[in-house]
Design a protein around this motif. Structure first.
Motif, short mmCIF file in Angstrom:
data_model
loop_
_atom_site.label_atom_id
_atom_site.label_comp_id
_atom_site.label_asym_id
_atom_site.label_seq_id
_atom_site.Cartn_x
_atom_site.Cartn_y
_atom_site.Cartn_z
N THR A 220 9.69 -5.58 7.65
CA THR A 220 10.56 -6.49 6.88
C THR A 220 11.10 -5.81 5.63
N ALA A 221 11.07 -4.47 5.64
CA ALA A 221 11.61 -3.72 4.51
C ALA A 221 11.95 -2.31 4.98
N THR A 222 12.73 -1.61 4.17
CA THR A 222 13.11 -0.23 4.44
C THR A 222 12.94 0.58 3.16
N VAL A 223 12.38 1.77 3.30
CA VAL A 223 12.28 2.72 2.21
C VAL A 223 13.23 3.87 2.50
N ASP B 131 12.17 16.10 14.41
CA ASP B 131 13.30 16.84 14.96
C ASP B 131 13.94 17.68 13.86
N GLN B 132 14.29 18.90 14.22
CA GLN B 132 14.83 19.83 13.22
C GLN B 132 16.13 19.34 12.60
N THR B 133 16.88 18.48 13.28
CA THR B 133 18.14 17.99 12.69
C THR B 133 17.88 17.15 11.44
N LEU B 134 16.67 16.64 11.29
CA LEU B 134 16.36 15.83 10.10
C LEU B 134 16.29 16.68 8.84
N ARG B 135 16.12 17.99 9.01
CA ARG B 135 16.10 18.89 7.85
C ARG B 135 17.41 18.87 7.09
N ASP B 136 18.49 18.60 7.82
CA ASP B 136 19.83 18.65 7.23
C ASP B 136 20.25 17.34 6.59
N GLN B 137 19.40 16.34 6.66
CA GLN B 137 19.75 15.03 6.12
C GLN B 137 19.35 14.94 4.64
N PRO B 138 20.25 14.44 3.80
CA PRO B 138 19.90 14.32 2.37
C PRO B 138 18.80 13.30 2.11
N ALA B 139 18.73 12.25 2.97
CA ALA B 139 17.73 11.21 2.80
C ALA B 139 17.39 10.61 4.15
N LEU B 140 16.18 10.10 4.25
CA LEU B 140 15.70 9.48 5.48
C LEU B 140 15.26 8.05 5.18
N SER B 141 15.30 7.19 6.20
CA SER B 141 14.88 5.80 6.04
C SER B 141 13.81 5.45 7.05
N PHE B 142 12.79 4.72 6.56
CA PHE B 142 11.67 4.29 7.39
C PHE B 142 11.20 2.92 6.93
N HIS B 143 10.55 2.20 7.85
CA HIS B 143 9.82 1.00 7.45
C HIS B 143 8.61 1.45 6.63
N LYS C 96 0.83 -1.21 0.00
CA LYS C 96 0.00 0.00 0.00
C LYS C 96 0.87 1.26 0.00
N VAL C 97 1.96 1.24 0.77
CA VAL C 97 2.89 2.38 0.79
C VAL C 97 3.57 2.54 -0.55
N LEU C 98 4.10 1.46 -1.09
CA LEU C 98 4.81 1.53 -2.38
C LEU C 98 3.87 1.99 -3.48
N ASP C 99 2.64 1.48 -3.48
CA ASP C 99 1.65 1.91 -4.48
C ASP C 99 1.35 3.40 -4.33
N TYR C 100 1.22 3.88 -3.10
CA TYR C 100 0.94 5.29 -2.84
C TYR C 100 2.08 6.16 -3.38
N LEU C 101 3.32 5.78 -3.06
CA LEU C 101 4.47 6.56 -3.53
C LEU C 101 4.54 6.55 -5.06
N ASP C 102 4.31 5.40 -5.68
CA ASP C 102 4.33 5.31 -7.14
C ASP C 102 3.22 6.16 -7.76
N GLY D 59 13.62 16.09 -0.05
CA GLY D 59 12.59 16.79 -0.81
C GLY D 59 11.40 15.91 -1.13
N ALA D 60 11.66 14.65 -1.46
CA ALA D 60 10.58 13.71 -1.75
C ALA D 60 9.77 13.41 -0.48
N PHE D 61 10.45 13.38 0.67
CA PHE D 61 9.75 13.16 1.92
C PHE D 61 8.80 14.32 2.21
#
Length: 163
Positions: free
Chosen positions: A136-139, A119-131, A6-12, A144-146
């Motif tokens: 059983t997977a990571t995106v 957290d404001q420190t996440l603004r400085d990250q080029p990419a973020l990772s989440f389940h 459902k997440v992958l379909d939403y992003l696509d 900018g896409a986030f």
């Protein structure tokens, strides 16, 4: 698998670019670390809270290498006394189970009830990772896409200093 798809379909469907990889079940940061790829993304910890009355719910996202005390968090968020939301509330508002909480659960919050604190420190990250709502997977998603994802969901969110 259904939650992940459902997440992958939403992003696509919304044209939001991402990278994706599968791994064994990883319900905690400690377990997940052994499966993370060296992709330059910041892995995040995601906690789901409710206020004292139980009428407001908050998803708090921060650097997985940091720790937060609930008392300090209450002071920073200025939302009164907080407690972890129950498994039933997690399912109701985010369509998630413990061990798979992430901002991608916002796609299930059709009433935009949950407020997101990042957290404001996440603004400085080029990419973020989440389940992707399944541990059983990571995106991996570029910053900018986030932000594009958050706008598409319509939930209120804000970057604040958490520590």
């Amino acid at each position: 698998m259904e939650r992940r798809q459902k997440v992958l379909d939403y992003l696509d469907r919304t044209g939001i670019p991402y990278e994706y990889y599968e791994h064994p079940e990883a319900p905690t940061i400690e377990i997940a670390r052994q499966y993370w790829h060296d992709d330059g993304s910041k892995h995040c910890k995601n906690l789901f809270f409710r206020n004292h009355k139980g009428n407001r719910h908050y998803l708090v996202v921060f650097d997985c290498d940091r720790q937060l005390a609930i008392h300090d968090l209450e002071h920073r968020l200025r939302q009164g006394k907080l407690s972890f939301a129950s498994e039933q509330r997690m399912e109701r508002y985010l369509g998630l189970r413990p061990g798979s909480v992430s901002p991608f659960g916002l796609i299930n919050d059709l009433e935009n009830h949950v407020h997101l604190f990042l957290d404001q420190t996440l603004r400085d990250q080029p990419a973020l990772s989440f389940h992707p709502n399944d541990n059983t997977a990571t995106v991996v998603i570029r910053h900018g896409a986030f932000l594009q994802f958050l706008e598409s969901c319509g939930n209120s969110y804000e970057f604040i200093e958490l520590y």
